[in-house]
Design a protein around this motif. Structure first.
Motif, PDB file in Angstrom:
ATOM      1  N   SER A 110       0.821  -1.147  -0.018  1.00 15.74           N
ATOM      2  CA  SER A 110       0.107  -0.018   0.073  1.00 15.74           C
ATOM      3  C   SER A 110       0.773   1.303   0.094  1.00 15.74           C
ATOM      4  N   SER A 111       1.868   1.245  -0.864  1.00 13.85           N
ATOM      5  CA  SER A 111       2.893   2.398  -1.049  1.00 13.85           C
ATOM      6  C   SER A 111       2.681   3.283  -2.062  1.00 13.85           C
ATOM      7  N   TRP A 112       3.136   4.645  -1.699  1.00 11.71           N
ATOM      8  CA  TRP A 112       3.135   5.372  -3.094  1.00 11.71           C
ATOM      9  C   TRP A 112       3.829   4.892  -4.168  1.00 11.71           C
ATOM     10  N   LEU A 113       3.240   5.063  -5.293  1.00  7.13           N
ATOM     11  CA  LEU A 113       3.964   4.459  -6.596  1.00  7.13           C
ATOM     12  C   LEU A 113       4.040   5.834  -7.607  1.00  7.13           C
ATOM     13  N   VAL A 114       4.787   6.577  -7.417  1.00  6.25           N
ATOM     14  CA  VAL A 114       4.663   7.899  -8.144  1.00  6.25           C
ATOM     15  C   VAL A 114       5.753   7.883  -9.464  1.00  6.25           C
ATOM     16  N   GLN A 115       5.337   8.353 -10.417  1.00 11.73           N
ATOM     17  CA  GLN A 115       6.094   8.150 -11.800  1.00 11.73           C
ATOM     18  C   GLN A 115       7.315   9.195 -11.632  1.00 11.73           C
ATOM     19  N   PRO A 116       8.134   8.604 -12.290  1.00 11.28           N
ATOM     20  CA  PRO A 116       9.576   9.776 -12.603  1.00 11.28           C
ATOM     21  C   PRO A 116       8.923  10.939 -13.309  1.00 11.28           C
ATOM     22  N   GLY A 117       9.229  12.272 -12.559  1.00 18.92           N
ATOM     23  CA  GLY A 117       8.907  13.305 -12.939  1.00 18.92           C
ATOM     24  C   GLY A 117       7.834  13.991 -12.145  1.00 18.92           C
ATOM     25  N   ASP A 118       6.932  12.920 -11.536  1.00 20.24           N
ATOM     26  CA  ASP A 118       5.888  13.510 -10.695  1.00 20.24           C
ATOM     27  C   ASP A 118       6.103  13.577  -9.253  1.00 20.24           C
ATOM     28  N   THR A 119       5.226  14.113  -8.362  1.00 17.14           N
ATOM     29  CA  THR A 119       5.326  14.173  -6.920  1.00 17.14           C
ATOM     30  C   THR A 119       3.871  13.660  -6.606  1.00 17.14           C
ATOM     31  N   LEU A 120       4.305  13.505  -4.970  1.00 14.59           N
ATOM     32  CA  LEU A 120       3.145  12.961  -4.446  1.00 14.59           C
ATOM     33  C   LEU A 120       1.706  13.829  -4.812  1.00 14.59           C
ATOM     34  N   MET A 121       2.081  15.428  -4.552  1.00 13.87           N
ATOM     35  CA  MET A 121       0.962  16.094  -5.016  1.00 13.87           C
ATOM     36  C   MET A 121       0.416  16.088  -6.289  1.00 13.87           C
ATOM     37  N   SER A 122       1.098  15.827  -7.076  1.00 12.47           N
ATOM     38  CA  SER A 122       0.682  15.755  -8.581  1.00 12.47           C
ATOM     39  C   SER A 122      -0.125  14.535  -8.804  1.00 12.47           C
ATOM     40  N   VAL A 123       0.316  13.582  -7.969  1.00  9.23           N
ATOM     41  CA  VAL A 123      -0.791  12.334  -8.018  1.00  9.23           C
ATOM     42  C   VAL A 123      -2.226  12.748  -7.269  1.00  9.23           C
ATOM     43  N   ASP A 125      -3.262  15.795  -7.178  1.00  9.46           N
ATOM     44  CA  ASP A 125      -4.110  16.656  -8.086  1.00  9.46           C
ATOM     45  C   ASP A 125      -4.738  15.839  -9.045  1.00  9.46           C
ATOM     46  N   LYS A 126      -4.191  14.809  -9.580  1.00  2.60           N
ATOM     47  CA  LYS A 126      -4.748  13.928 -10.742  1.00  2.60           C
ATOM     48  C   LYS A 126      -6.046  13.035 -10.319  1.00  2.60           C
ATOM     49  N   TYR A 127      -5.705  12.638  -8.977  1.00  8.88           N
ATOM     50  CA  TYR A 127      -6.794  11.637  -8.688  1.00  8.88           C
ATOM     51  C   TYR A 127      -7.660  11.975  -7.411  1.00  8.88           C
ATOM     52  N   GLY A 128      -7.239  13.205  -6.810  1.00  9.43           N
ATOM     53  CA  GLY A 128      -7.865  13.571  -5.384  1.00  9.43           C
ATOM     54  C   GLY A 128      -7.109  13.063  -4.258  1.00  9.43           C
ATOM     55  N   PHE A 129      -7.738  13.635  -3.101  1.00  5.46           N
ATOM     56  CA  PHE A 129      -7.142  13.359  -1.944  1.00  5.46           C
ATOM     57  C   PHE A 129      -7.777  12.052  -1.238  1.00  5.46           C
ATOM     58  N   GLN A 130      -7.794  11.140  -1.701  1.00  4.36           N
ATOM     59  CA  GLN A 130      -8.322   9.819  -1.124  1.00  4.36           C
ATOM     60  C   GLN A 130      -7.902   9.273   0.097  1.00  4.36           C
ATOM     61  N   CYS A 131      -7.838   9.881   0.963  1.00  8.40           N
ATOM     62  CA  CYS A 131      -7.347   9.736   2.252  1.00  8.40           C
ATOM     63  C   CYS A 131      -8.142  10.226   3.500  1.00  8.40           C
ATOM     64  N   LYS A 132      -8.292   9.325   4.489  1.00  9.16           N
ATOM     65  CA  LYS A 132      -9.156   9.913   5.839  1.00  9.16           C
ATOM     66  C   LYS A 132      -8.097  10.148   6.822  1.00  9.16           C
ATOM     67  N   VAL A 133      -6.904  10.345   6.645  1.00  8.16           N
ATOM     68  CA  VAL A 133      -5.985  10.884   7.748  1.00  8.16           C
ATOM     69  C   VAL A 133      -6.278  12.274   7.873  1.00  8.16           C
ATOM     70  N   ASP A 134      -6.437  12.761   8.966  1.00  2.00           N
ATOM     71  CA  ASP A 134      -6.645  14.066   9.507  1.00  2.00           C
ATOM     72  C   ASP A 134      -5.269  14.873   9.800  1.00  2.00           C
ATOM     73  N   LEU A 135      -4.709  15.373   8.763  1.00  2.00           N
ATOM     74  CA  LEU A 135      -3.180  15.738   8.931  1.00  2.00           C
ATOM     75  C   LEU A 135      -3.354  17.166   9.893  1.00  2.00           C
ATOM     76  N   GLY A 136      -2.401  16.987  10.953  1.00  4.28           N
ATOM     77  CA  GLY A 136      -2.234  18.170  11.513  1.00  4.28           C
ATOM     78  C   GLY A 136      -0.866  18.750  11.193  1.00  4.28           C
ATOM     79  N   ASN A 137      -0.749  20.355  11.156  1.00  6.87           N
ATOM     80  CA  ASN A 137       0.338  20.992  10.745  1.00  6.87           C
ATOM     81  C   ASN A 137       1.032  21.618  11.886  1.00  6.87           C
ATOM     82  N   ASN A 138       2.173  21.563  11.959  1.00  2.00           N
ATOM     83  CA  ASN A 138       2.909  21.889  13.271  1.00  2.00           C
ATOM     84  C   ASN A 138       3.563  23.391  12.961  1.00  2.00           C
ATOM     85  N   GLY A 139       3.416  23.842  11.599  1.00  2.00           N
ATOM     86  CA  GLY A 139       3.748  25.104  11.320  1.00  2.00           C
ATOM     87  C   GLY A 139       5.246  25.447  11.019  1.00  2.00           C
TER      88      GLY A 139
END
Length: 251
Positions: A110-123, A125-139
């Motif tokens: 169940s890993s991120w499988l990102v294409q060369p030249g792409d980023t997690l964010m581009s994935v 952007d392409k498929y949506g944030f299909q994730c139920k993790v509530d991310l906290g940001n420490n700033g």
């Protein structure tokens, strides 16, 4: 195909985890006679503000791989979640099996499988944030899972899940957002394990990334576990069974 059965497993843990989360699983592999390495990725549980980037995670994995090669092991790489991105950058042709030692295959859990030249964010952007993790940001460049018991361990009894969540750490968001350049899954025997009940990287997103890899020339074998994000904790024997099967196929 390798002429030698793997004698070791190199585990690359996920972004909100430390090697300790894999201790029980690693012990099971060792009891089966395998050597196990699970280096700590520096971007996980880093200083705040964070100092480590994906290149530091890559260096840690490559050192562990070189150590195994020095000891004449041929081995599988088992990468989980963010660890899949690190595997793509770290497992280069110089580590591939030669003369009976080196990497003979990948298992992407169940890993991120990102294409060369792409980023997690581009994935995303392409498929949506299909994730139920509530991310906290420490700033300060680090993020954390506010709801780890529910999002990482949804197939584990709540009291145990809450205890496991105490071991989760912050992650350096810049490490996870790096552009990927490697694709060892095009060269090596690669098995992708779908986690059907995963709430951190949900099944449709896993499937979309795998299909993109196949379209790009990857020859992936697919396995599916009816589990949440961490079957190495909830269903370790099932994961070990798949690892053993992969070992037979690459030997």
């Amino acid at each position: 195909m390798s002429a030698q059965k793997p004698t070791a497993v190199l585990i690359i843990h996920g972004g909100y985890f430390l090697p300790a989360a894999w201790n029980a699983f690693s012990d099971r592999l060792r009891q089966a006679g395998l050597v196990v390495q699970c280096p700590r990725l520096p971007s996980c549980g880093d200083e705040r503000p964070p100092t480590a980037a994906i290149k530091h995670d890559v260096a840690a994995v490559r050192k562990a791989a070189q150590d195994l090669i020095t000891l004449n092991h041929c081995f599988l790489v088992l990468a989980h979640s963010y660890g899949g991105m690190v595997a793509s950058e770290a497992i280069r042709p110089d580590l591939y099996a030669s003369n009976g030692k080196g990497v003979v295959g990948l298992v992407l859990l169940s890993s991120w499988l990102v294409q060369p030249g792409d980023t997690l964010m581009s994935v995303i952007d392409k498929y949506g944030f299909q994730c139920k993790v509530d991310l906290g940001n420490n700033g300060d460049g680090t993020v954390f899972a506010k709801n780890a018991p529910e999002s990482f361990y949804n197939d584990i009894e709540l009291t145990e899940a809450e205890e496991l969540a105490k071991g989760n750490v912050t992650h350096n968001w810049l490490a996870a957002s790096a552009e990927i350049s490697g694709a060892p899954w095009k060269d090596l025997h690669t098995t992708y394990i779908h986690c059907a009940q995963d709430l951190a990287i949900m099944l449709p997103l896993q499937q979309s990334m795998v299909q993109d890899a196949v379209n790009a020339g990857g020859r992936l074998t697919i396995k599916t576990i009816d589990s949440g994000h961490c079957p190495f904790l909830s269903q370790p024997e099932t994961v070990i069974g798949i690892v053993n099967e992969v070992m037979e196929n690459v030997s």
